[in-house]
Design a protein around this motif. Structure first.
Motif, mmCIF file in Angstrom:
data_model
loop_
_atom_site.group_PDB
_atom_site.id
_atom_site.type_symbol
_atom_site.label_atom_id
_atom_site.label_comp_id
_atom_site.label_asym_id
_atom_site.label_seq_id
_atom_site.Cartn_x
_atom_site.Cartn_y
_atom_site.Cartn_z
ATOM 1 N N ARG A 16 1.552 13.515 5.532
ATOM 2 C CA ARG A 16 2.693 12.616 5.737
ATOM 3 C C ARG A 16 3.506 12.456 4.452
ATOM 4 N N THR A 17 2.864 12.173 3.346
ATOM 5 C CA THR A 17 3.565 11.878 2.094
ATOM 6 C C THR A 17 4.491 13.011 1.677
ATOM 7 N N GLU B 48 -0.841 10.537 12.642
ATOM 8 C CA GLU B 48 -0.336 9.218 13.029
ATOM 9 C C GLU B 48 -1.482 8.293 13.424
ATOM 10 N N LEU C 152 -0.191 6.956 -2.113
ATOM 11 C CA LEU C 152 0.239 6.193 -0.947
ATOM 12 C C LEU C 152 1.545 5.450 -1.150
ATOM 13 N N THR D 29 -3.023 11.702 4.835
ATOM 14 C CA THR D 29 -1.970 11.026 4.068
ATOM 15 C C THR D 29 -1.122 12.031 3.307
ATOM 16 N N HIS E 107 -3.083 6.908 10.300
ATOM 17 C CA HIS E 107 -2.236 5.902 9.651
ATOM 18 C C HIS E 107 -2.170 4.596 10.432
ATOM 19 N N LYS F 59 -4.053 0.753 2.733
ATOM 20 C CA LYS F 59 -2.735 1.106 2.214
ATOM 21 C C LYS F 59 -1.977 -0.124 1.737
#
Length: 228
Positions: free
Chosen positions: A178-179, A193, A117, A175, A196, A205
């Motif tokens: 996205r990461t 989204e 993260l 995650t 998150h 996070k």
């Protein structure tokens, strides 16, 4: 009696995130204890609570529950009013199937894109097997949203409308998307989204970003450690 959840490092422990997220999202009080994934005696510490020697572990009085999917099922039984699974039996069956598939599947993607993260969003080339996992995820999410996205008559941004145990199971892979800057379609991107933005995930996070222990095996840029 207060529940106790034994977890690993918040930055890296995708397995721990799942039940923690469910407990927070459904406002179920609990205590937590963290065992460092890098500890030399990690298994011994965890075996003080669970014979499996892995996190997460839920302690509920005399009941000891390990494996994230089993913890979710225990919570659903223990707190039937919390709607951890969809109320509609067809949607519930689908959600449990999807959650169980996540528990044991998509290994190619998970192996090359570990949850991390604090890594900045940065694209990474994935092998074909991992890309196949991404496409499979998109198909599963699309089907769930198309069939059950109204969530018992109430629209919402999650797989079955309102947040459910299935979303807790898929949060770690969201995650990863996205990461590692993995390209997905509009529906999958909106779902990532939504995960998150969920307050429980935001809390996890933020806590993860305060950690300092580095696990080289989960740092794909090693020996460089990239942090936001």
């Amino acid at each position: 009696m207060t529940l106790k959840l034994v977890i690993g490092n918040k930055n890296y422990s995708s397995w721990s995130l799942r039940p923690w997220l469910a407990l927070k999202a459904f406002d179920i009080p609990f205590e937590e204890a963290t065992v460092s994934l890098g500890a030399a005696d990690f298994k011994e510490q965890v075996r003080a609570h669970s014979p499996a020697g892995r996190v997460p572990v839920l302690l509920d009085g005399p009941a000891v529950v390990w494996e994230s999917i089993a913890i979710l099922e225990h919570l659903a039984e223990r707190f039937p009013g919390k709607a951890i699974w969809p109320a509609d039996p067809v949607a519930r069956a689908h959600a449990r199937s999807l959650a169980t598939e996540m528990h044991g599947g998509f290994g190619a993607l998970r192996s090359v894109a570990p949850m991390n993260l604090w890594r900045p969003i940065e694209a990474r080339t994935l092998p074909e097997a991992a890309l196949k996992d991404v496409r499979a995820l998109e198909r599963r999410w699309s089907e769930a949203r198309a069939r059950f996205g109204q969530g018992d008559g109430q629209a919402g941004p999650f797989l079955y409308g309102a947040f459910s145990g299935a979303d807790a199971m898929y949060a770690p892979v969201a995650t990863r998307i996205r990461t590692y800057g993995i390209e997905v379609g509009p529906l999958a991107l909106a779902y990532v989204e939504a995960i998150h933005a969920h307050p429980a995930f935001v809390e996890w996070k933020n806590l993860a970003l305060t950690e300092s222990e580095v696990l080289p095996e989960d740092e794909v840029d090693w020996p460089v450690v990239k942090r936001v």
